[in-house]
Design a protein around this motif. Structure first.
Motif, PDB file in Angstrom:
ATOM      1  N   HIS A  18      -3.680  -0.789  -0.943  1.00  0.00           N
ATOM      2  CA  HIS A  18      -4.864  -0.123  -0.537  1.00  0.00           C
ATOM      3  C   HIS A  18      -5.139   0.758   0.770  1.00  0.00           C
ATOM      4  O   HIS A  18      -5.947   1.483   0.746  1.00  0.00           O
ATOM      5  CB  HIS A  18      -5.830  -1.612  -0.248  1.00  0.00           C
ATOM      6  CG  HIS A  18      -6.532  -2.313  -1.251  1.00  0.00           C
ATOM      7  ND1 HIS A  18      -7.677  -2.909  -1.558  1.00  0.00           N
ATOM      8  CD2 HIS A  18      -5.717  -2.951  -2.110  1.00  0.00           C
ATOM      9  CE1 HIS A  18      -7.556  -3.589  -2.667  1.00  0.00           C
ATOM     10  NE2 HIS A  18      -6.417  -3.786  -3.044  1.00  0.00           N
TER      11      HIS A  18
ATOM     12  N   LEU B 288      -4.661   3.396  -3.263  1.00  0.00           N
ATOM     13  CA  LEU B 288      -6.098   3.614  -2.807  1.00  0.00           C
ATOM     14  C   LEU B 288      -5.979   4.436  -1.542  1.00  0.00           C
ATOM     15  O   LEU B 288      -4.909   3.916  -0.567  1.00  0.00           O
ATOM     16  CB  LEU B 288      -7.083   2.615  -2.686  1.00  0.00           C
ATOM     17  CG  LEU B 288      -7.188   1.577  -3.735  1.00  0.00           C
ATOM     18  CD1 LEU B 288      -8.296   0.450  -3.151  1.00  0.00           C
ATOM     19  CD2 LEU B 288      -7.914   2.346  -4.716  1.00  0.00           C
TER      20      LEU B 288
ATOM     21  N   GLY C 134      -8.758   5.492  -6.087  1.00  0.00           N
ATOM     22  CA  GLY C 134      -9.911   5.506  -5.388  1.00  0.00           C
ATOM     23  C   GLY C 134      -9.684   5.502  -3.695  1.00  0.00           C
ATOM     24  O   GLY C 134      -8.816   5.774  -3.329  1.00  0.00           O
TER      25      GLY C 134
END
Ligand code: PLP
Length: 219
Positions: free
Chosen positions: A88, A113, A149
């Motif tokens: 992340h 991410l 993302g």
């Protein structure tokens, strides 16, 4: 058993109905607690410390999807590269480069991410918008990394409107970036204290620890 089973059932039902993924943040918690949540059906778990993650991964079921949500140092990527499901907190090209190198070694493509700095606090890691643009422009150099993302953390404050506006700005950046980067489908924002606001502002992945496992005790 020290996990909050009823809270888990309520939250996971609520999130399913909204198509929001739940990452159960198990840092500092024993494997027994993770197993207990696993028995209730949870498969996505998040950890912050490389050594702790490696130890837990080796003694828990193989179908757990492990999320690394902490600040990752380049020299430690190699330990989690064989199995990590989603990283992340990627916040530099140097780290991207190392993830790509290790992913190639293990014949994998690693999903990541990019972490954006949305809070006004000095202490939180993350890229600013300019660094994001720069990173997105260089993705072709990292064929074994797939950026899925963005991730961000709001300020730690009781001011809910401030938290909301930080989440909103991250959502807007996410939407904007997704136009030119179709694999962009994940927006990871929201923790125990602010996940409801995060979802209202467009989050589709929340990272929840203390609500499920109880407060963490650091010794
Ligand atoms: C610890 C942590 C969480 C979970 O925090 P809770 O407040 O316990 O839900 C979520 N995200 C990150 C990056 C964390 O470090």
């Amino acid at each position: 058993m020290s996990i909050h089973s009823d809270v888990y059932r309520t939250i996971s039902q609520e999130l399913k109905g909204k198509n929001v993924a739940l990452v159960a943040v198990s840092k500092t918690k024993p494997v027994e607690d993770i197993e207990a949540l696993y028995q209730l059906g949870q498969r996505d778990f998040g950890e912050n410390y490389v050594q702790e993650l490696v130890d837990k991964q080796s003694s828990l079921p193989a179908d757990i999807r492990w999320h690394f949500i902490g600040h990752l140092q380049s020299n430690k990527v190699k330990y989690i590269a064989p199995f990590v499901h989603l990283i992340h907190g990627v916040d530099s090209l140097k780290l991207l480069k190392e993830i790509d190198r290790q992913a190639a070694k293990f014949n994998r493509t690693i999903d990541c991410l990019l972490q954006l700095h949305i809070a006004t606090e000095e202490t939180k890691f993350g890229m600013d918008e300019q660094e994001l643009t720069e990173a997105l422009g260089q993705l072709s150099n990292f064929p074994c990394v797939r950026i899925r993302g963005l991730m961000g953390m709001a300020s730690f404050t009781d001011d809910q409107e401030k938290v909301r506006s930080e989440f909103r700005s991250l959502y807007n950046i996410f939407k904007q970036s997704a136009i030119s980067h179709p694999p962009f489908t994940i927006l990871s924002m929201g923790m125990s204290g602010d996940y409801t606001i995060a979802i209202e502002e467009g989050s589709n992945m929340v990272r929840i620890g203390s609500l499920l496992f109880g407060a963490r005790v650091y010794s």
